[in-house]
Motif scaffolding. Structure first.
Motif, PDB file in Angstrom:
ATOM      1  N   LEU A  71       0.651  -1.015  -0.140  1.00 54.64           N
ATOM      2  CA  LEU A  71      -0.087   0.088   0.129  1.00 54.64           C
ATOM      3  C   LEU A  71       0.842   1.016   0.197  1.00 54.64           C
ATOM      4  N   GLY A  72       1.583   1.024   0.698  1.00 54.22           N
ATOM      5  CA  GLY A  72       3.074   2.501   0.578  1.00 54.22           C
ATOM      6  C   GLY A  72       3.314   2.982  -0.343  1.00 54.22           C
ATOM      7  N   TRP A  73       4.128   1.836  -0.961  1.00 56.81           N
ATOM      8  CA  TRP A  73       4.401   1.405  -2.301  1.00 56.81           C
ATOM      9  C   TRP A  73       3.784   2.031  -3.595  1.00 56.81           C
ATOM     10  N   LEU A  74       2.604   1.691  -3.225  1.00 60.73           N
ATOM     11  CA  LEU A  74       0.853   2.237  -4.132  1.00 60.73           C
ATOM     12  C   LEU A  74       1.439   4.138  -4.237  1.00 60.73           C
ATOM     13  N   ALA A  75       1.252   4.210  -3.018  1.00 60.31           N
ATOM     14  CA  ALA A  75       1.236   5.522  -2.081  1.00 60.31           C
ATOM     15  C   ALA A  75       2.421   6.660  -2.910  1.00 60.31           C
ATOM     16  N   ALA A  76       3.108   5.549  -3.173  1.00 55.89           N
ATOM     17  CA  ALA A  76       4.857   6.420  -3.004  1.00 55.89           C
ATOM     18  C   ALA A  76       4.677   6.701  -5.249  1.00 55.89           C
ATOM     19  N   ILE A  77       4.221   5.909  -5.633  1.00 59.17           N
ATOM     20  CA  ILE A  77       4.111   5.747  -7.149  1.00 59.17           C
ATOM     21  C   ILE A  77       3.751   6.738  -7.427  1.00 59.17           C
ATOM     22  N   LEU A  78       2.047   6.853  -6.894  1.00 54.98           N
ATOM     23  CA  LEU A  78       0.977   7.764  -6.727  1.00 54.98           C
ATOM     24  C   LEU A  78       1.560   9.393  -6.252  1.00 54.98           C
ATOM     25  N   CYS A  79       2.345   9.828  -6.066  1.00 54.90           N
ATOM     26  CA  CYS A  79       2.698  10.671  -5.573  1.00 54.90           C
ATOM     27  C   CYS A  79       3.569  11.379  -6.503  1.00 54.90           C
ATOM     28  N   LEU A  80       4.590  10.243  -6.662  1.00 61.26           N
ATOM     29  CA  LEU A  80       5.748  10.823  -7.526  1.00 61.26           C
ATOM     30  C   LEU A  80       4.868  11.379  -9.256  1.00 61.26           C
ATOM     31  N   ALA A  81       4.013   9.730  -9.154  1.00 65.83           N
ATOM     32  CA  ALA A  81       3.271  11.045 -10.512  1.00 65.83           C
ATOM     33  C   ALA A  81       2.125  12.078 -10.686  1.00 65.83           C
ATOM     34  N   THR A  82       1.795  12.140  -9.222  1.00 64.39           N
ATOM     35  CA  THR A  82       1.526  13.563  -9.099  1.00 64.39           C
ATOM     36  C   THR A  82       2.533  14.618  -9.290  1.00 64.39           C
ATOM     37  N   VAL A  83       3.486  14.500  -8.563  1.00 64.80           N
ATOM     38  CA  VAL A  83       4.265  15.944  -9.584  1.00 64.80           C
ATOM     39  C   VAL A  83       4.585  16.398 -10.697  1.00 64.80           C
ATOM     40  N   PHE A  84       4.692  14.765 -11.655  1.00 67.21           N
ATOM     41  CA  PHE A  84       4.810  14.723 -12.589  1.00 67.21           C
ATOM     42  C   PHE A  84       4.321  15.618 -13.559  1.00 67.21           C
ATOM     43  N   ALA A  85       2.988  15.576 -13.422  1.00 69.04           N
ATOM     44  CA  ALA A  85       1.468  15.580 -14.246  1.00 69.04           C
ATOM     45  C   ALA A  85       1.750  16.915 -13.817  1.00 69.04           C
ATOM     46  N   THR A  86       2.171  17.848 -12.673  1.00 70.41           N
ATOM     47  CA  THR A  86       2.273  19.000 -12.329  1.00 70.41           C
ATOM     48  C   THR A  86       3.227  19.573 -13.610  1.00 70.41           C
ATOM     49  N   SER A  87       4.771  18.871 -13.134  1.00 71.37           N
ATOM     50  CA  SER A  87       5.676  19.360 -14.163  1.00 71.37           C
ATOM     51  C   SER A  87       5.091  19.958 -15.617  1.00 71.37           C
ATOM     52  N   MET A  88       4.378  18.563 -15.446  1.00 67.76           N
ATOM     53  CA  MET A  88       3.933  18.198 -17.541  1.00 67.76           C
ATOM     54  C   MET A  88       2.874  19.414 -18.258  1.00 67.76           C
ATOM     55  N   ILE A  89       2.289  20.355 -16.907  1.00 67.37           N
ATOM     56  CA  ILE A  89       1.437  21.674 -17.260  1.00 67.37           C
ATOM     57  C   ILE A  89       2.519  22.662 -17.437  1.00 67.37           C
ATOM     58  N   TYR A  90       3.360  22.652 -17.213  1.00 64.49           N
ATOM     59  CA  TYR A  90       3.716  23.245 -17.968  1.00 64.49           C
ATOM     60  C   TYR A  90       5.165  23.044 -19.095  1.00 64.49           C
ATOM     61  N   ALA A  91       5.750  21.808 -18.939  1.00 62.19           N
ATOM     62  CA  ALA A  91       6.181  21.576 -20.172  1.00 62.19           C
ATOM     63  C   ALA A  91       5.972  21.398 -21.137  1.00 62.19           C
ATOM     64  N   GLN A  92       4.675  20.494 -21.549  1.00 57.97           N
ATOM     65  CA  GLN A  92       3.935  21.135 -22.399  1.00 57.97           C
ATOM     66  C   GLN A  92       3.679  21.218 -23.777  1.00 57.97           C
ATOM     67  N   LEU A  93       3.751  22.733 -22.867  1.00 61.95           N
ATOM     68  CA  LEU A  93       3.461  24.501 -23.114  1.00 61.95           C
ATOM     69  C   LEU A  93       4.587  24.766 -24.505  1.00 61.95           C
ATOM     70  N   LYS A  94       4.725  24.765 -25.635  1.00 61.24           N
ATOM     71  CA  LYS A  94       4.692  24.944 -26.506  1.00 61.24           C
ATOM     72  C   LYS A  94       4.791  26.712 -26.927  1.00 61.24           C
ATOM     73  N   THR A  95       4.405  27.684 -26.284  1.00 62.56           N
ATOM     74  CA  THR A  95       4.542  28.406 -26.496  1.00 62.56           C
ATOM     75  C   THR A  95       5.506  29.140 -25.756  1.00 62.56           C
ATOM     76  N   VAL A  96       6.321  28.300 -24.785  1.00 60.50           N
ATOM     77  CA  VAL A  96       7.328  28.957 -23.684  1.00 60.50           C
ATOM     78  C   VAL A  96       8.232  27.817 -23.909  1.00 60.50           C
ATOM     79  N   PRO A  97       8.910  28.276 -24.921  1.00 62.06           N
ATOM     80  CA  PRO A  97      10.223  27.563 -24.855  1.00 62.06           C
ATOM     81  C   PRO A  97      11.585  26.819 -23.885  1.00 62.06           C
ATOM     82  N   ARG A  98      11.032  27.525 -22.890  1.00 59.20           N
ATOM     83  CA  ARG A  98      11.966  27.585 -21.302  1.00 59.20           C
ATOM     84  C   ARG A  98      11.349  26.051 -21.147  1.00 59.20           C
TER      85      ARG A  98
END
Length: 290
Positions: A107-134
């Motif tokens: 249960l802890g491992w699954l929760a840990a994976i989801l925590c990292l996936a949440t941080v990754f999803a947050t980062s992709m909100i910005y990384a997906q934007l071609k309108t901001v090359p940086r």
């Protein structure tokens, strides 16, 4: 983009909270009882507090629940669902540790994976934007994950892992600043390419698109001076990585540990401010800001 305090707080504190939950989830011998309660309370205050801060940036707050409906195409919606799942499973995992002294490792491992996936999803909100090359680069999610993991390790008292994570995140951050300064020019986006007038001559704006302020200028265009940015980069790196590593290298005491945490948080907040202030959205071309 304009560095809104709510978004800076969201990306900083939620990352720390989910990072701490990750380490608690994979811990082979996790804390139990009152100690576990304190650790999970800190993690939830950071994670939930960060998520709540993001709600203040919504233009129509009453429509916040609609963010859950677009998970097929929106990283924001995916982040919402992943955060809900991560917090739910982490809470269930914590419940057994705090009140029953029972460690359910899967249960802890699954929760840990989801925590990292949440941080990754947050980062992709910005990384997906071609309108901001940086931002539109693989190093954006890498840095978000490294800062989340190193910050969580620092809060959970993992000295060796923290030191390695702070060194790596510092190096990645320096590379992002170095390479990011060139990405807008390397993208080839100019007023000529945006208007399609390049083949017939040099394109230039005849007059400003607007005579006053507007939403795009408030949200998408922000110009920070090079000297000011250079000073803030040094401050961010020193507080985010250098000072915490020095504190951890000295014989342990609670004052140094608290200083390391506070310094790291202040450094990440400064780096996040620069992350948004230096974003260089292509819409700035129309306003003569790029």
């Amino acid at each position: 983009m304009h560095p809104a305090p709510s978004i800076i707080a969201f990306t900083t504190f939620s990352g720390l909270g989910f990072g701490l939950l990750f380490w608690l989830g994979i811990d082979a011998i996790p804390p139990t009882g009152g100690t576990a309660f304190v650790f999970f309370l800190i993690a939830y205050l950071l994670a939930v507090g960060g998520l709540m801060a993001s709600a203040f940036h919504l233009g129509r707050k009453e429509r916040a629940l609609k963010a859950f409906s677009q998970w097929r195409t929106s990283w924001l919606s995916r982040e919402a669902w992943l955060a809900l799942a991560a917090l739910g499973l982490s809470g269930l995992y914590a419940l057994f540790l705090v009140f029953f002294d029972i460690h359910i490792a899967p249960l802890g491992w699954l929760a840990a994976i989801l925590c990292l996936a949440t941080v990754f999803a947050t980062s992709m909100i910005y990384a997906q934007l071609k309108t901001v090359p940086r931002w539109h680069h693989w190093t954006t999610p890498l840095l978000f994950l490294l800062l989340s993991l190193s910050g969580g390790a620092l809060l959970s008292g993992r000295v060796s892992i923290t030191a390695a994570g702070l060194v790596l995140s510092g190096l990645v951050q320096m590379y992002i600043w170095y390479d990011g300064d060139k990405r807008f020019a390397q993208s080839g986006t100019t007023l000529a390419t945006a208007t399609g007038l390049g083949p017939i001559g040099t394109a230039r704006a005849f007059e400003p698109p607007h005579t006053g302020n507007n939403y795009l200028l408030r949200e998408m265009v922000f110009v920070v001076g090079r000297k000011h940015a250079a000073k803030l980069r040094v401050i961010a790196l020193a507080l985010m990585s250098v000072l915490p590593i020095l504190c951890l290298a000295l014989p342990f005491n609670h004052i140094l540990a608290a200083l390391a945490v506070l310094s790291h948080v202040a450094g990440v907040l400064t780096a996040r401010w620069l992350f948004f202030a230096e974003a260089e959205h292509v819409v700035g071309l129309y306003y003569g800001k790029r």
